[in-house]
Design a protein around this motif. Structure first.
Motif, short mmCIF file in Angstrom:
data_model
loop_
_atom_site.label_atom_id
_atom_site.label_comp_id
_atom_site.label_asym_id
_atom_site.label_seq_id
_atom_site.Cartn_x
_atom_site.Cartn_y
_atom_site.Cartn_z
N GLN A 86 -34.71 -28.80 -73.35
CA GLN A 86 -35.64 -29.42 -73.89
C GLN A 86 -35.24 -30.02 -75.32
O GLN A 86 -36.08 -30.42 -76.08
CB GLN A 86 -36.85 -28.21 -74.27
N ARG B 75 -36.78 -33.62 -75.98
CA ARG B 75 -38.29 -33.39 -76.26
C ARG B 75 -38.53 -32.91 -77.75
O ARG B 75 -39.22 -33.51 -78.35
CB ARG B 75 -38.77 -32.40 -75.04
N THR C 107 -39.90 -35.88 -69.58
CA THR C 107 -39.19 -35.32 -70.48
C THR C 107 -40.40 -35.45 -71.95
O THR C 107 -40.63 -34.35 -72.51
CB THR C 107 -37.90 -36.18 -71.22
N TYR C 108 -41.13 -36.47 -72.18
CA TYR C 108 -41.79 -36.74 -73.41
C TYR C 108 -43.24 -36.63 -73.03
O TYR C 108 -44.05 -36.52 -73.85
CB TYR C 108 -41.43 -38.02 -74.02
N ILE D 109 -47.63 -32.90 -70.91
CA ILE D 109 -46.47 -32.72 -70.59
C ILE D 109 -46.13 -32.05 -69.18
O ILE D 109 -46.59 -30.62 -69.32
CB ILE D 109 -45.43 -32.12 -71.52
#
Length: 257
Positions: free
Chosen positions: A70, A73, A140-141, A176
């Motif tokens: 992560q 992110r 991812t975001y 997310i």
């Protein structure tokens, strides 16, 4: 400060560190405790914020396995928390108490609703994208609105912070595509950023009681490890239930205070 008061503040810090790592809202324990011992509200708030920083970092370490993969992110969304924490800390120092606190129950209530209905909202959003032939949100975001929403949560967290975790979990859980446990690890990082930047600001310009900071800090570090041990063992429905219950308690406290 008597030994009994010091013990009570340290235990409150331990409880707050545990709750913050699992969901958030640990400030609802430490802040009223400090007020009960006669600490002025602003001093209590800034001292509490600084004291909980080590506990936030302890929670991040405890959830380090869930943070694997992560990094991108964290870096992108962490900037939103950084900016929000600075703005929120400045607001605490320059605005009257009633100027911002009126919106707190609304924000906490919104976070509860988002967490409670997150599975249904996420499923509905996915079906809507499929039906429209739209490109899926960035895995991812997340959705485009996650970054500004996290920034606003950071403003709130820098100003006061109670139930910041509920708001963050509500925002990220809907926006997310990720498991709740991995989002909980990310939540700990974002909350640590907000607490750290606001705490640094308060340490420089505000009236801080460093005895309180030390007591809450020691307790919250221990609590952070306890919270990580307990939190990662909770199934997603149970974790969601804990978040909703803690958020509801926070909402009631705000409404009756």
């Amino acid at each position: 400060m008597s030994p009994l008061e010091a013990l009570a503040i340290g235990l409150a810090g331990l409880a707050a560190g545990t709750i913050n790592t699992v969901v958030g809202s640990g400030t609802l324990i430490t802040f009223p405790t400090l007020l009960a011992f006669g600490v002025p509200p602003v001093t209590a708030n800034v001292s509490n914020t600084i004291g909980l920083v080590p506990g936030s970092l302890s929670g991040v370490v405890g959830y380090r396995r869930e943070l694997v993969g992560q990094r991108a992110r964290m870096l992108r969304i962490g900037v939103a928390s950084l900016i929000g924490g600075i703005v929120g800390g400045v607001l605490l120092l320059v605005l009257p108490a009633d100027a911002f606190s009126a919106i707190v129950p609304v924000l906490v209530g919104l976070g509860i609703v988002l967490v409670l209905f997150q599975p249904r909202i996420s499923a509905w959003t996915a079906r809507r994208h499929e039906a429209a032939g739209a490109a899926p949100r960035n895995p991812t975001y997340g959705a485009w609105w996650v970054w500004p929403a996290v920034l606003l949560a950071g403003v709130y967290g820098g100003y006061f912070g109670a139930a910041q975790g509920v708001l963050l979990m509500g925002i990220m859980g809907v926006g997310i595509p990720e498991t709740l446990q991995r989002l909980n690890g990310l939540k700990n990082v974002l909350a640590a950023i907000v607490n750290a930047v606001a705490g640094l600001l308060f340490a420089v310009v505000a009236d801080v009681d460093w005895r309180i900071v030390a007591l809450i800090g020691i307790g919250s570090v221990i609590g952070g490890q306890l919270g990580a041990t307990v939190g990662r063992r909770l199934p997603a429905p149970v974790l969601r239930g804990v978040i909703v219950v803690v958020g509801a308690v926070a909402l009631v406290v705000f409404l009756v205070s």
